[in-house]
Write a protein that holds these residues in place. Structure first.
Motif, PDB file in Angstrom:
ATOM      1  N   VAL A 204      -4.876  84.158  97.619  1.00  0.00           N
ATOM      2  CA  VAL A 204      -5.514  84.728  96.495  1.00  0.00           C
ATOM      3  C   VAL A 204      -4.704  84.948  95.355  1.00  0.00           C
ATOM      4  O   VAL A 204      -3.629  85.316  95.400  1.00  0.00           O
ATOM      5  N   LEU A 205      -5.338  84.785  93.985  1.00  0.00           N
ATOM      6  CA  LEU A 205      -4.352  84.863  92.933  1.00  0.00           C
ATOM      7  C   LEU A 205      -5.671  85.349  91.713  1.00  0.00           C
ATOM      8  O   LEU A 205      -6.586  84.866  91.534  1.00  0.00           O
ATOM      9  N   THR A 206      -5.430  86.628  91.458  1.00  0.00           N
ATOM     10  CA  THR A 206      -6.050  87.295  90.500  1.00  0.00           C
ATOM     11  C   THR A 206      -5.351  87.621  89.235  1.00  0.00           C
ATOM     12  O   THR A 206      -4.035  87.413  89.217  1.00  0.00           O
ATOM     13  N   ARG A 207      -6.246  87.822  88.095  1.00  0.00           N
ATOM     14  CA  ARG A 207      -5.435  88.102  86.830  1.00  0.00           C
ATOM     15  C   ARG A 207      -6.151  89.101  86.040  1.00  0.00           C
ATOM     16  O   ARG A 207      -7.426  89.224  86.292  1.00  0.00           O
ATOM     17  N   PHE A 208      -5.584  89.707  85.030  1.00  0.00           N
ATOM     18  CA  PHE A 208      -6.025  90.443  84.144  1.00  0.00           C
ATOM     19  C   PHE A 208      -5.858  90.085  83.007  1.00  0.00           C
ATOM     20  O   PHE A 208      -4.668  89.591  82.663  1.00  0.00           O
ATOM     21  N   ALA A 209      -6.732  89.766  81.977  1.00  0.00           N
ATOM     22  CA  ALA A 209      -6.695  89.107  80.833  1.00  0.00           C
ATOM     23  C   ALA A 209      -7.301  89.634  79.478  1.00  0.00           C
ATOM     24  O   ALA A 209      -8.098  89.553  79.110  1.00  0.00           O
ATOM     25  N   PRO A 210      -6.395  90.944  79.313  1.00  0.00           N
ATOM     26  CA  PRO A 210      -6.766  91.566  78.002  1.00  0.00           C
ATOM     27  C   PRO A 210      -6.589  90.852  76.795  1.00  0.00           C
ATOM     28  O   PRO A 210      -5.588  90.089  76.720  1.00  0.00           O
TER      29      PRO A 210
ATOM     30  N   ARG B  19      -5.833  95.310  93.201  1.00  0.00           N
ATOM     31  CA  ARG B  19      -5.835  95.886  94.665  1.00  0.00           C
ATOM     32  C   ARG B  19      -6.516  94.843  95.330  1.00  0.00           C
ATOM     33  O   ARG B  19      -6.033  94.661  96.363  1.00  0.00           O
ATOM     34  N   PHE B  20      -7.140  93.903  94.766  1.00  0.00           N
ATOM     35  CA  PHE B  20      -7.833  92.786  95.473  1.00  0.00           C
ATOM     36  C   PHE B  20      -6.811  91.791  95.983  1.00  0.00           C
ATOM     37  O   PHE B  20      -6.790  91.420  97.043  1.00  0.00           O
ATOM     38  N   ALA B  21      -5.874  91.662  95.008  1.00  0.00           N
ATOM     39  CA  ALA B  21      -4.706  90.697  95.340  1.00  0.00           C
ATOM     40  C   ALA B  21      -3.769  91.474  96.591  1.00  0.00           C
ATOM     41  O   ALA B  21      -3.546  90.628  97.534  1.00  0.00           O
ATOM     42  N   GLU B  22      -3.568  92.598  96.459  1.00  0.00           N
ATOM     43  CA  GLU B  22      -2.727  93.396  97.369  1.00  0.00           C
ATOM     44  C   GLU B  22      -3.422  93.032  98.530  1.00  0.00           C
ATOM     45  O   GLU B  22      -2.712  92.923  99.752  1.00  0.00           O
ATOM     46  N   GLN B  23      -4.706  93.516  98.663  1.00  0.00           N
ATOM     47  CA  GLN B  23      -5.560  93.791 100.018  1.00  0.00           C
ATOM     48  C   GLN B  23      -5.390  92.342 100.837  1.00  0.00           C
ATOM     49  O   GLN B  23      -5.728  92.270 101.882  1.00  0.00           O
ATOM     50  N   HIS B  24      -5.501  91.117  99.971  1.00  0.00           N
ATOM     51  CA  HIS B  24      -5.558  90.020 100.523  1.00  0.00           C
ATOM     52  C   HIS B  24      -4.093  89.310 100.603  1.00  0.00           C
ATOM     53  O   HIS B  24      -4.152  88.004 100.975  1.00  0.00           O
ATOM     54  N   GLY B  25      -3.105  89.747 100.415  1.00  0.00           N
ATOM     55  CA  GLY B  25      -1.551  89.151 100.610  1.00  0.00           C
ATOM     56  C   GLY B  25      -1.354  88.295  99.284  1.00  0.00           C
ATOM     57  O   GLY B  25      -0.882  87.383  99.608  1.00  0.00           O
ATOM     58  N   GLY B  26      -2.287  88.490  98.468  1.00  0.00           N
ATOM     59  CA  GLY B  26      -2.102  87.598  97.185  1.00  0.00           C
ATOM     60  C   GLY B  26      -1.487  87.937  96.051  1.00  0.00           C
ATOM     61  O   GLY B  26      -0.417  88.976  96.189  1.00  0.00           O
ATOM     62  N   ARG B  27      -1.348  87.399  94.878  1.00  0.00           N
ATOM     63  CA  ARG B  27      -0.785  87.557  93.789  1.00  0.00           C
ATOM     64  C   ARG B  27      -1.759  87.828  92.728  1.00  0.00           C
ATOM     65  O   ARG B  27      -2.606  87.575  92.478  1.00  0.00           O
ATOM     66  N   PHE B  28      -0.758  88.667  91.681  1.00  0.00           N
ATOM     67  CA  PHE B  28      -1.605  89.227  90.503  1.00  0.00           C
ATOM     68  C   PHE B  28      -0.996  89.053  89.164  1.00  0.00           C
ATOM     69  O   PHE B  28       0.151  89.233  89.089  1.00  0.00           O
ATOM     70  N   LEU B  29      -1.568  88.052  88.306  1.00  0.00           N
ATOM     71  CA  LEU B  29      -1.004  87.872  86.997  1.00  0.00           C
ATOM     72  C   LEU B  29      -1.681  88.809  85.955  1.00  0.00           C
ATOM     73  O   LEU B  29      -2.742  89.142  85.925  1.00  0.00           O
ATOM     74  N   LEU B  30      -0.914  88.726  84.709  1.00  0.00           N
ATOM     75  CA  LEU B  30      -1.191  89.323  83.533  1.00  0.00           C
ATOM     76  C   LEU B  30      -1.336  88.238  82.436  1.00  0.00           C
ATOM     77  O   LEU B  30      -0.536  87.391  82.531  1.00  0.00           O
TER      78      LEU B  30
ATOM     79  N   HIS C  87      -9.759  84.174  92.085  1.00  0.00           N
ATOM     80  CA  HIS C  87     -10.947  85.087  92.100  1.00  0.00           C
ATOM     81  C   HIS C  87     -10.763  85.956  90.769  1.00  0.00           C
ATOM     82  O   HIS C  87      -9.757  86.171  90.375  1.00  0.00           O
ATOM     83  N   ILE C  88     -11.990  85.839  90.248  1.00  0.00           N
ATOM     84  CA  ILE C  88     -11.889  86.464  88.750  1.00  0.00           C
ATOM     85  C   ILE C  88     -12.927  87.760  88.696  1.00  0.00           C
ATOM     86  O   ILE C  88     -14.087  87.575  88.901  1.00  0.00           O
ATOM     87  N   ILE C  89     -12.214  88.845  88.592  1.00  0.00           N
ATOM     88  CA  ILE C  89     -12.759  90.116  88.792  1.00  0.00           C
ATOM     89  C   ILE C  89     -12.501  90.517  87.025  1.00  0.00           C
ATOM     90  O   ILE C  89     -11.561  90.891  86.814  1.00  0.00           O
ATOM     91  N   ARG C  90     -13.866  90.788  86.424  1.00  0.00           N
ATOM     92  CA  ARG C  90     -14.266  91.397  85.138  1.00  0.00           C
ATOM     93  C   ARG C  90     -15.286  91.771  84.872  1.00  0.00           C
ATOM     94  O   ARG C  90     -16.106  91.943  85.888  1.00  0.00           O
TER      95      ARG C  90
END
Ligand code: GLU
Length: 305
Positions: free
Chosen positions: A24-30, A49-60, A229-232
Protein backbone atom coordinates in the motif's frame (compact mmCIF):
# COMPACT_ATOMS: atom_id res chain seq x y z
CA UNK A 1 -10.70 -0.68 0.54
CA UNK A 2 -9.99 -3.48 -1.82
CA UNK A 3 -6.76 -4.00 -3.69
CA UNK A 4 -6.21 -1.68 -6.65
CA UNK A 5 -7.56 -2.81 -9.97
CA UNK A 6 -5.29 -3.27 -12.94
CA UNK A 7 -5.66 -0.97 -15.95
CA UNK A 8 -6.06 -3.87 -18.34
CA UNK A 9 -6.46 -7.61 -17.99
CA UNK A 10 -3.09 -9.13 -17.30
CA UNK A 11 -1.52 -5.88 -16.11
CA UNK A 12 -0.49 -6.24 -12.48
CA UNK A 13 -1.47 -3.29 -10.31
CA UNK A 14 1.34 -0.94 -9.40
CA UNK A 15 3.21 -1.97 -6.29
CA UNK A 16 2.31 -5.61 -6.62
CA UNK A 17 4.83 -7.82 -4.91
CA UNK A 18 5.97 -11.14 -6.40
CA UNK A 19 3.49 -12.79 -4.01
CA UNK A 20 0.63 -10.84 -5.52
CA UNK A 21 -0.16 -8.56 -2.58
CA UNK A 22 0.03 -4.89 -3.40
CA UNK A 23 2.17 -2.88 -1.01
CA UNK A 24 0.00 0.00 0.00
CA UNK A 25 1.20 3.48 -0.93
CA UNK A 26 -0.94 6.51 -0.14
CA UNK A 27 -0.38 10.22 -0.52
CA UNK A 28 -1.64 13.56 0.67
CA UNK A 29 -1.35 16.11 -2.12
CA UNK A 30 -2.14 19.67 -1.01
CA UNK A 31 -1.78 22.79 -3.13
CA UNK A 32 -0.03 25.64 -1.34
CA UNK A 33 -2.75 28.18 -2.00
CA UNK A 34 -3.62 28.78 1.65
CA UNK A 35 -2.93 27.36 5.09
CA UNK A 36 -4.31 23.87 5.76
CA UNK A 37 -7.61 23.57 7.65
CA UNK A 38 -9.37 20.70 9.42
CA UNK A 39 -10.57 19.22 6.12
CA UNK A 40 -6.98 18.82 4.98
CA UNK A 41 -6.04 17.33 8.34
CA UNK A 42 -8.81 14.76 7.93
CA UNK A 43 -7.58 13.73 4.49
CA UNK A 44 -3.94 13.58 5.53
CA UNK A 45 -4.72 11.55 8.64
CA UNK A 46 -6.93 9.08 6.73
CA UNK A 47 -4.13 8.51 4.21
CA UNK A 48 -1.48 8.06 6.86
CA UNK A 49 -3.72 5.77 8.90
CA UNK A 50 -4.64 3.59 5.94
CA UNK A 51 -0.97 3.15 5.03
CA UNK A 52 -0.08 2.36 8.63
CA UNK A 53 -2.90 -0.16 9.03
CA UNK A 54 -1.75 -2.01 5.92
CA UNK A 55 1.96 -1.94 6.61
CA UNK A 56 2.34 0.49 3.71
CA UNK A 57 3.94 3.87 3.07
CA UNK A 58 2.65 7.42 3.06
CA UNK A 59 3.89 10.24 0.80
CA UNK A 60 3.37 13.96 0.75
CA UNK A 61 3.23 15.70 -2.62
CA UNK A 62 3.11 19.44 -3.17
CA UNK A 63 0.78 20.32 -6.05
CA UNK A 64 2.14 23.71 -7.02
CA UNK A 65 1.73 23.81 -10.79
CA UNK A 66 -0.47 26.88 -10.82
CA UNK A 67 2.01 29.73 -10.49
CA UNK A 68 -0.83 32.26 -10.38
CA UNK A 69 -2.39 30.75 -7.22
CA UNK A 70 0.35 28.89 -5.38
CA UNK A 71 2.52 30.64 -2.80
CA UNK A 72 5.82 28.84 -2.19
CA UNK A 73 6.12 30.42 1.26
CA UNK A 74 3.12 28.30 2.34
CA UNK A 75 4.96 25.01 1.77
CA UNK A 76 6.85 25.32 5.06
CA UNK A 77 3.48 25.82 6.76
CA UNK A 78 2.24 22.51 5.31
CA UNK A 79 5.25 20.69 6.77
CA UNK A 80 4.72 22.45 10.10
CA UNK A 81 1.02 21.54 10.27
CA UNK A 82 1.50 17.89 9.31
CA UNK A 83 4.34 17.57 11.74
CA UNK A 84 2.08 19.00 14.46
CA UNK A 85 -0.48 16.31 13.56
CA UNK A 86 2.19 13.73 14.26
CA UNK A 87 2.53 12.55 10.67
CA UNK A 88 5.68 11.17 9.08
CA UNK A 89 6.17 11.19 5.36
CA UNK A 90 8.92 10.06 3.07
CA UNK A 91 11.45 12.46 1.61
CA UNK A 92 12.23 13.87 -0.85
CA UNK A 93 8.81 15.41 -1.23
CA UNK A 94 7.78 15.68 -4.88
CA UNK A 95 6.99 19.23 -5.93
CA UNK A 96 5.04 19.23 -9.16
CA UNK A 97 6.54 22.50 -10.37
CA UNK A 98 9.89 20.70 -10.66
CA UNK A 99 8.52 17.98 -12.94
CA UNK A 100 6.93 19.81 -15.85
CA UNK A 101 8.84 17.60 -18.32
CA UNK A 102 6.88 14.56 -17.10
CA UNK A 103 3.57 16.27 -17.82
CA UNK A 104 4.77 17.56 -21.22
CA UNK A 105 5.70 14.02 -22.21
CA UNK A 106 2.17 12.84 -21.37
CA UNK A 107 0.70 15.78 -23.25
CA UNK A 108 2.82 14.98 -26.31
CA UNK A 109 1.58 11.43 -26.22
CA UNK A 110 -2.06 12.51 -26.14
CA UNK A 111 -1.37 14.98 -28.92
CA UNK A 112 0.21 12.26 -31.07
CA UNK A 113 -2.95 10.21 -30.52
CA UNK A 114 -4.97 13.08 -32.02
CA UNK A 115 -6.79 13.70 -28.75
CA UNK A 116 -5.98 17.36 -28.05
CA UNK A 117 -7.17 20.51 -29.73
CA UNK A 118 -6.27 24.15 -29.19
CA UNK A 119 -9.01 26.29 -27.70
CA UNK A 120 -8.73 30.05 -28.17
CA UNK A 121 -11.86 30.93 -26.19
CA UNK A 122 -11.73 33.34 -23.29
CA UNK A 123 -13.97 32.79 -20.28
CA UNK A 124 -16.13 35.56 -21.67
CA UNK A 125 -16.48 33.81 -25.06
CA UNK A 126 -17.56 30.62 -23.30
CA UNK A 127 -20.06 32.41 -21.04
CA UNK A 128 -21.55 34.23 -24.03
CA UNK A 129 -21.93 30.99 -26.01
CA UNK A 130 -23.49 29.20 -23.04
CA UNK A 131 -25.96 32.08 -22.58
CA UNK A 132 -26.72 32.16 -26.31
CA UNK A 133 -27.39 28.44 -26.65
CA UNK A 134 -29.86 28.49 -23.77
CA UNK A 135 -29.65 24.80 -22.83
CA UNK A 136 -25.90 24.15 -22.51
CA UNK A 137 -25.14 20.83 -20.80
CA UNK A 138 -23.87 21.24 -17.27
CA UNK A 139 -21.28 19.19 -15.40
CA UNK A 140 -20.34 19.11 -11.72
CA UNK A 141 -18.32 22.33 -12.10
CA UNK A 142 -20.82 24.28 -14.18
CA UNK A 143 -21.56 24.45 -17.90
CA UNK A 144 -19.48 22.17 -20.10
CA UNK A 145 -17.25 23.66 -22.76
CA UNK A 146 -19.65 24.34 -25.64
CA UNK A 147 -17.16 23.22 -28.27
CA UNK A 148 -16.61 26.49 -30.12
CA UNK A 149 -13.02 25.60 -31.12
CA UNK A 150 -13.58 21.89 -31.52
CA UNK A 151 -14.34 21.96 -35.20
CA UNK A 152 -11.94 24.61 -36.47
CA UNK A 153 -10.07 23.54 -39.56
CA UNK A 154 -6.39 22.73 -39.23
CA UNK A 155 -5.56 25.79 -41.36
CA UNK A 156 -7.60 28.02 -39.09
CA UNK A 157 -5.89 26.58 -36.00
CA UNK A 158 -2.43 27.11 -37.41
CA UNK A 159 -3.24 30.64 -38.53
CA UNK A 160 -4.50 31.57 -35.06
CA UNK A 161 -1.48 30.03 -33.36
CA UNK A 162 0.86 31.89 -35.75
CA UNK A 163 -0.93 35.13 -34.97
CA UNK A 164 0.17 34.70 -31.35
CA UNK A 165 -3.35 34.12 -29.95
CA UNK A 166 -3.32 32.54 -26.48
CA UNK A 167 -4.80 29.08 -26.34
CA UNK A 168 -5.43 26.14 -24.02
CA UNK A 169 -5.23 22.48 -25.01
CA UNK A 170 -8.45 20.58 -24.46
CA UNK A 171 -9.02 16.84 -24.41
CA UNK A 172 -11.24 15.57 -27.21
CA UNK A 173 -13.11 13.54 -24.62
CA UNK A 174 -15.64 11.75 -26.82
CA UNK A 175 -12.96 10.70 -29.30
CA UNK A 176 -10.77 9.53 -26.42
CA UNK A 177 -13.55 7.39 -25.03
CA UNK A 178 -14.06 5.83 -28.44
CA UNK A 179 -10.43 4.74 -28.31
CA UNK A 180 -10.58 3.25 -24.81
CA UNK A 181 -14.08 1.79 -24.74
CA UNK A 182 -16.03 1.67 -21.46
CA UNK A 183 -13.99 2.05 -18.26
CA UNK A 184 -14.64 1.38 -14.60
CA UNK A 185 -13.03 2.38 -11.32
CA UNK A 186 -13.68 1.43 -7.74
CA UNK A 187 -14.58 3.64 -4.81
CA UNK A 188 -14.44 2.31 -1.27
CA UNK A 189 -17.89 3.73 -0.48
CA UNK A 190 -19.68 3.94 -3.82
CA UNK A 191 -18.40 0.58 -5.16
CA UNK A 192 -17.78 -0.07 -8.83
CA UNK A 193 -18.29 3.06 -10.89
CA UNK A 194 -18.62 3.25 -14.66
CA UNK A 195 -16.37 6.10 -15.71
CA UNK A 196 -18.35 8.99 -17.17
CA UNK A 197 -15.73 11.39 -18.52
CA UNK A 198 -18.30 12.98 -20.84
CA UNK A 199 -19.90 14.46 -17.73
CA UNK A 200 -16.91 16.82 -17.52
CA UNK A 201 -16.71 17.52 -21.23
CA UNK A 202 -13.56 18.59 -23.05
CA UNK A 203 -11.43 19.50 -20.03
CA UNK A 204 -8.40 21.75 -20.33
CA UNK A 205 -5.16 19.77 -20.01
CA UNK A 206 -2.70 22.65 -20.44
CA UNK A 207 -2.56 26.42 -20.71
CA UNK A 208 0.15 28.81 -21.73
CA UNK A 209 0.84 30.02 -18.20
CA UNK A 210 0.38 26.51 -16.71
CA UNK A 211 1.64 23.90 -19.18
CA UNK A 212 -0.30 21.13 -17.44
CA UNK A 213 -3.60 20.92 -15.60
CA UNK A 214 -4.50 19.40 -12.26
CA UNK A 215 -6.09 16.42 -14.06
CA UNK A 216 -2.99 15.58 -16.04
CA UNK A 217 -0.40 16.23 -13.34
CA UNK A 218 -2.25 14.27 -10.67
CA UNK A 219 -2.81 11.27 -12.95
CA UNK A 220 0.80 11.17 -14.13
CA UNK A 221 2.22 11.61 -10.63
CA UNK A 222 0.02 9.02 -8.96
CA UNK A 223 1.27 6.50 -11.54
CA UNK A 224 4.92 7.60 -11.42
CA UNK A 225 4.94 7.41 -7.66
CA UNK A 226 3.14 4.06 -7.64
CA UNK A 227 0.22 5.23 -5.51
CA UNK A 228 -2.05 2.26 -4.86
CA UNK A 229 -4.88 3.94 -2.92
CA UNK A 230 -6.12 7.47 -3.47
CA UNK A 231 -7.95 8.86 -0.46
CA UNK A 232 -9.31 12.35 -1.02
CA UNK A 233 -12.40 14.49 -0.57
CA UNK A 234 -15.76 13.84 -2.15
CA UNK A 235 -15.36 17.10 -4.07
CA UNK A 236 -12.92 15.27 -6.37
CA UNK A 237 -15.20 12.29 -7.03
CA UNK A 238 -16.17 13.54 -10.51
CA UNK A 239 -12.59 14.38 -11.44
CA UNK A 240 -11.85 10.67 -11.16
CA UNK A 241 -13.91 10.03 -14.31
CA UNK A 242 -11.34 12.02 -16.27
CA UNK A 243 -8.38 10.57 -14.38
CA UNK A 244 -9.57 7.07 -15.23
CA UNK A 245 -9.78 8.01 -18.90
CA UNK A 246 -6.27 9.52 -18.84
CA UNK A 247 -4.94 6.37 -17.17
CA UNK A 248 -6.38 4.23 -19.95
CA UNK A 249 -5.04 6.51 -22.69
CA UNK A 250 -1.56 6.72 -21.19
CA UNK A 251 -1.33 3.05 -20.24
CA UNK A 252 -1.17 3.79 -16.50
CA UNK A 253 -2.46 1.60 -13.68
CA UNK A 254 -5.68 2.43 -11.86
CA UNK A 255 -5.42 2.84 -8.09
CA UNK A 256 -8.28 2.10 -5.72
CA UNK A 257 -10.20 5.20 -4.61
CA UNK A 258 -11.85 6.39 -1.44
CA UNK A 259 -13.62 9.74 -1.70
CA UNK A 260 -14.30 10.69 1.88
CA UNK A 261 -16.97 12.99 3.33
CA UNK A 262 -16.29 16.70 3.44
CA UNK A 263 -16.15 18.40 6.80
CA UNK A 264 -18.64 21.11 7.60
CA UNK A 265 -18.94 23.74 10.32
CA UNK A 266 -21.84 24.09 12.80
CA UNK A 267 -23.95 25.79 10.12
CA UNK A 268 -23.43 22.93 7.69
CA UNK A 269 -21.13 24.96 5.46
CA UNK A 270 -18.18 23.15 3.94
CA UNK A 271 -14.83 24.02 5.49
CA UNK A 272 -12.77 26.04 3.05
CA UNK A 273 -10.33 28.87 3.08
CA UNK A 274 -12.70 31.08 1.14
CA UNK A 275 -15.46 30.36 3.64
CA UNK A 276 -13.21 31.78 6.36
CA UNK A 277 -12.67 28.42 8.10
CA UNK A 278 -9.92 28.63 10.72
CA UNK A 279 -6.62 27.15 9.63
CA UNK A 280 -4.77 24.55 11.67
CA UNK A 281 -2.28 27.31 12.51
CA UNK A 282 -5.17 29.44 13.85
CA UNK A 283 -6.44 26.54 15.96
CA UNK A 284 -2.94 25.89 17.27
CA UNK A 285 -2.62 29.56 18.22
CA UNK A 286 -5.96 29.28 20.05
CA UNK A 287 -4.51 26.46 22.15
CA UNK A 288 -5.86 23.41 20.30
CA UNK A 289 -3.76 20.28 20.64
CA UNK A 290 -3.33 17.38 18.24
CA UNK A 291 -5.70 15.43 20.47
CA UNK A 292 -8.36 18.14 20.06
CA UNK A 293 -8.03 17.88 16.30
CA UNK A 294 -8.36 14.09 16.36
CA UNK A 295 -11.41 14.36 18.60
CA UNK A 296 -13.05 16.96 16.33
CA UNK A 297 -12.40 14.68 13.35
CA UNK A 298 -13.72 11.59 15.09
CA UNK A 299 -10.36 9.90 14.66
CA UNK A 300 -8.99 9.80 18.18
CA UNK A 301 -9.76 6.14 18.81
CA UNK A 302 -7.77 4.84 15.89
CA UNK A 303 -4.90 7.27 16.02
CA UNK A 304 -4.04 7.81 19.65
CA UNK A 305 -0.49 6.82 20.34
N1 GLU B 1 -4.12 19.21 -4.90
C1 GLU B 1 -5.51 18.93 -4.73
C2 GLU B 1 -6.10 19.87 -3.71
O1 GLU B 1 -5.37 20.46 -2.94
C3 GLU B 1 -5.79 17.53 -4.27
C4 GLU B 1 -5.41 16.53 -5.27
C5 GLU B 1 -5.84 15.10 -5.03
O2 GLU B 1 -5.89 14.66 -3.88
O3 GLU B 1 -6.05 14.43 -6.01
O4 GLU B 1 -7.30 20.02 -3.71
Amino acid sequence: MSAPTASAPGTPPHGTSPHGTASVLTRFAPSPTGRLHLGHAYSALLNARFAEQHGGRFLLRIEDIDGTRCRPELIEGIFEDLDWLGLNWETPVRRQSEHMADYSAALDRLSAMGLLYPCFCTRKDIAAEVARSGAAPHGPDGPLYPGLCKHLSEDERQARIRSGAAYALRLHTDRALTQTGPLVWHDAQAGEITADPLSLGDVVLARKETPTSYHLAVTVDDALQGITHIIRGQDLFHATHIHRLLQALLGLPTPAYHHHRLLTDETGQRLAKRAGSPSLADLRAQGWTRRDVLRRLGLEASLES
